[in-house]
Design an enzyme around this catalytic site. Sequence first.
Site, PDB file in Angstrom:
ATOM      1  N   HIS A   1      63.727 105.041  48.266  1.00  0.00           N
ATOM      2  CA  HIS A   1      62.841 103.874  48.214  1.00  0.00           C
ATOM      3  C   HIS A   1      61.624 104.166  47.348  1.00  0.00           C
ATOM      4  O   HIS A   1      61.224 103.354  46.497  1.00  0.00           O
ATOM      5  CB  HIS A   1      62.436 103.502  49.640  1.00  0.00           C
ATOM      6  CG  HIS A   1      61.403 102.426  49.716  1.00  0.00           C
ATOM      7  ND1 HIS A   1      61.732 101.091  49.807  1.00  0.00           N
ATOM      8  CD2 HIS A   1      60.053 102.476  49.707  1.00  0.00           C
ATOM      9  CE1 HIS A   1      60.629 100.371  49.865  1.00  0.00           C
ATOM     10  NE2 HIS A   1      59.589 101.180  49.800  1.00  0.00           N
ATOM     11  N   GLU A   2      61.021 105.329  47.549  1.00  0.00           N
ATOM     12  CA  GLU A   2      59.832 105.661  46.760  1.00  0.00           C
ATOM     13  C   GLU A   2      60.183 105.844  45.289  1.00  0.00           C
ATOM     14  O   GLU A   2      59.414 105.480  44.401  1.00  0.00           O
ATOM     15  CB  GLU A   2      59.169 106.926  47.310  1.00  0.00           C
ATOM     16  CG  GLU A   2      58.630 106.767  48.717  1.00  0.00           C
ATOM     17  CD  GLU A   2      57.691 105.574  48.865  1.00  0.00           C
ATOM     18  OE1 GLU A   2      56.967 105.261  47.905  1.00  0.00           O
ATOM     19  OE2 GLU A   2      57.706 104.945  49.930  1.00  0.00           O
TER      20      GLU A   2
ATOM     21  N   GLU B   1      58.161  95.768  47.173  1.00  0.00           N
ATOM     22  CA  GLU B   1      58.844  96.503  48.236  1.00  0.00           C
ATOM     23  C   GLU B   1      60.315  96.127  48.303  1.00  0.00           C
ATOM     24  O   GLU B   1      61.187  96.984  48.457  1.00  0.00           O
ATOM     25  CB  GLU B   1      58.189  96.209  49.590  1.00  0.00           C
ATOM     26  CG  GLU B   1      56.793  96.773  49.726  1.00  0.00           C
ATOM     27  CD  GLU B   1      56.778  98.285  49.670  1.00  0.00           C
ATOM     28  OE1 GLU B   1      57.766  98.919  50.108  1.00  0.00           O
ATOM     29  OE2 GLU B   1      55.785  98.849  49.172  1.00  0.00           O
TER      30      GLU B   1
ATOM     31  N   HIS C   1      60.039 102.731  43.609  1.00  0.00           N
ATOM     32  CA  HIS C   1      58.685 102.350  43.185  1.00  0.00           C
ATOM     33  C   HIS C   1      58.313 103.008  41.873  1.00  0.00           C
ATOM     34  O   HIS C   1      57.696 102.390  41.009  1.00  0.00           O
ATOM     35  CB  HIS C   1      57.659 102.746  44.248  1.00  0.00           C
ATOM     36  CG  HIS C   1      57.588 101.795  45.395  1.00  0.00           C
ATOM     37  ND1 HIS C   1      57.487 100.439  45.221  1.00  0.00           N
ATOM     38  CD2 HIS C   1      57.592 102.011  46.732  1.00  0.00           C
ATOM     39  CE1 HIS C   1      57.450  99.848  46.419  1.00  0.00           C
ATOM     40  NE2 HIS C   1      57.512 100.784  47.352  1.00  0.00           N
TER      41      HIS C   1
END
Lengths: 406, 397
Positions: free
Chosen positions: A230-231, A284, A234
């Site tokens: 997930h990061e 997100e 980003h």
Amino acid sequence: MSAFEAFADFFDGASANRRRVGLRLDVEALVLGLPEGVPLRWPLADLRARPDQADPGRMVLSLAEDPVARLVLSDADLIARIRAAAPALKRRPPVAHKGRIAGWALGAVASVVLIIFVLVPTMADQLARWLPPEGERALGDATFEQIRNALGRESFVPVDVCEAPEGLVALEAMAARLNAGDDLPYPLRLTVLDDDLVNAFALPGGRIVIFRGLLDEALGPNEVAAVLAHEIGHVVGRDPTRDALRLAGSVGVLGLIFGDFAGGTVVLVLANELINASYSQKAETGADDYAHELLTEAGLPPAALGTFFERLRDEYGDAEGIEAHLSSHPQMTARIEAALQAQAAADSAGRLGPPALDDDQWQALRSICGPAEHQPVEFPEDAMPPSHSPDDARDRLGTSKTEKSK
Amino acid sequence: MVRELTTDYAGRRGPLFRLALKTSLFTVLTLGFYRFWMKTRLRRYYWSAIRPGGSPLEYVGTPTEKLLGFLTAVVVLAFYIGVVNLVLMFFSFSLFEGNAPAYALSFLGLAPIYFFAQYRARRYLLARTRWRGIRFGLEPGVKGYVWRAFVHWLVTILTLGILWPRMTFALEKYRTDRTFYGDHRFEQTGRWTGLLGAMKHVYLAVALIAAGTLAAVLSEEPVWLVAAAMGGVWLALGLAYWKAESFRRLTEGKRLGAMGFRCRPRPGTIFGIYLGGSLAISGIFAAVLLIVMVALGLVLGAMFASVDLDAGFDSPEDLAGLPAWLFSLVGIAVYFLIFLLWGALRHVFITMPIARHFAEVTTIIGAEGLVGVKQRERDEFAEAEGFADALPLGGGI
């Protein structure tokens, strides 16, 4: 020749000369006896008293249609009688230019909305792409130091970076398994901070920070891998850089509107949070989608993202209603469902492989900040995380919480 | 017959405090919207308190004028600030890998707008001030002011503040020479060197601080720091002296036709107001905070006493049986209360006494010339002082 009741200062508004006039209160008007010529009659209905005067013992009178002439009286008795007799002393002239005010107000709102929600984010997007890597790293490093200091809490020592060699190796191995290589604009720098926070975030320049608290809460390496994916999402989307640039633009504009009235900064912060939140929710969701893909490619279960959030939701509650709008994370229920859907797709395509780290590596990672605080949890050989009930999770988390309280 | 008009002052602490507190409260409750009304009402009070020759000054500006001006400024400035800040941050990190250049450049970029706002604000203020029914005014001339201010500030910074009197005089002269009362134009006579005498104590004090610090560093004997400390005290007195003396010299240098001023402010009084005022404000603040904390302690104590301690707790909120948001609310309320109180106390103990002192020591000489002053036209000036309202130009009225 009627006698005058009192004397006052009269300014005719044509010259700065002060004239002493005699006053008499008639039935319908205030009569001003000028030293020369015809007395002036000021109708009672047209008398206006100037507001917010410093001296309560004086009254400054003006006439409704005459903007410049003034009468200043200090005779207490006459002032009281005028207050009783004149019906409209406190009436203010109608608001001039109402149309213009409304027009400019609309224009101001439109301008600000356009700038904060359209222009600034668009420019931030574009500029984030053009920012050279060294510049991004500098931005990220500056923020990183600020965060370390902010988290120092009681001591003024910044939070420690965890650097046990085997743990670092394990972390690199996990990142390698995820294999985001080609998507990345610059190499990743993974850091673990020694703090209880159950969180992880990405900074401009490719630095991903994971807190020890998150490692402690995870049931297995697949869950940490899911968060890492997930990061990485980003980082690939350059979200942190866009955020920083966008913040630079918005904060200035917000400061403009709320001005420097007492305590304006609080409202400023709240407003910024609101804007932040709506903008970030999109980022997100985007990071989530990327993570699902990355995990599937690596043969890891996307559902790990979901189960982790599910446990966190049971522990910390979901953000409903207003809080959902303020929190930058989309409601966890939505995220969990998305993760499960991705899992189903991966399942049906038969793409699941072994866990992200083997036992030794997982242990090394959990001890990256020092010896792990509680017994490792056994997990089955297949990649699916163990099914559990919320009660099991709460019990387990209950114990660990008291152990961790310092 | 030479006529002189002394000035009396009608402002009183109590009514001003109540006005300031009430309007500040409304401002907070309306999230800042009421501030145009607050400023207007306070100005009306402050202006009418000053009475040259017994006749009060009058402020005729309206809150809606200010509001309109502000909205105009927002439309322009929002674009400028939003876009420019963003771009500067980008270039700052691209080229310099740091955000300090961005802040510095942002500051530099805003400086012209700042000076623009200053001049226009003064124009609005003068245009809405009247005495004896006659309007004041300021001629347009903002471009000349902006570049002059910019250059003078640059020079002052480069000379480490030594040429501050020169900048003060030059800008004051530019403004005064364009100021009108009715159809009569003001003139600022004198030279900037006349202000050096007013600055002398500041120069000496700073020299003493520098010398003391240098001696302490070179000789590594801390005793020299005592000299620097004495210099600090002298500096505080010197600043009060500058404020009083510069006001005197500049005011006595002003002419309106054949009229002039005599002005005798006392530096000791100025210093005393700042010192006494600060002490009074701190004292009152401490007392209020003490009362609030005692009250809060009593309330929480009552709540704690009624809770079962064996049940265990995670945080003070749980113990008191209150939701966390209540504590945040109380925290925010106290924060705003502090701001409100501080603002109102500053008016009462510093702003008004200073205004009163300067008013009471000023005398108009040659006042027989007033008969010849004729009215001037109203300056519509729709933008009011919008830019000054939009930019953080610091306190003041």
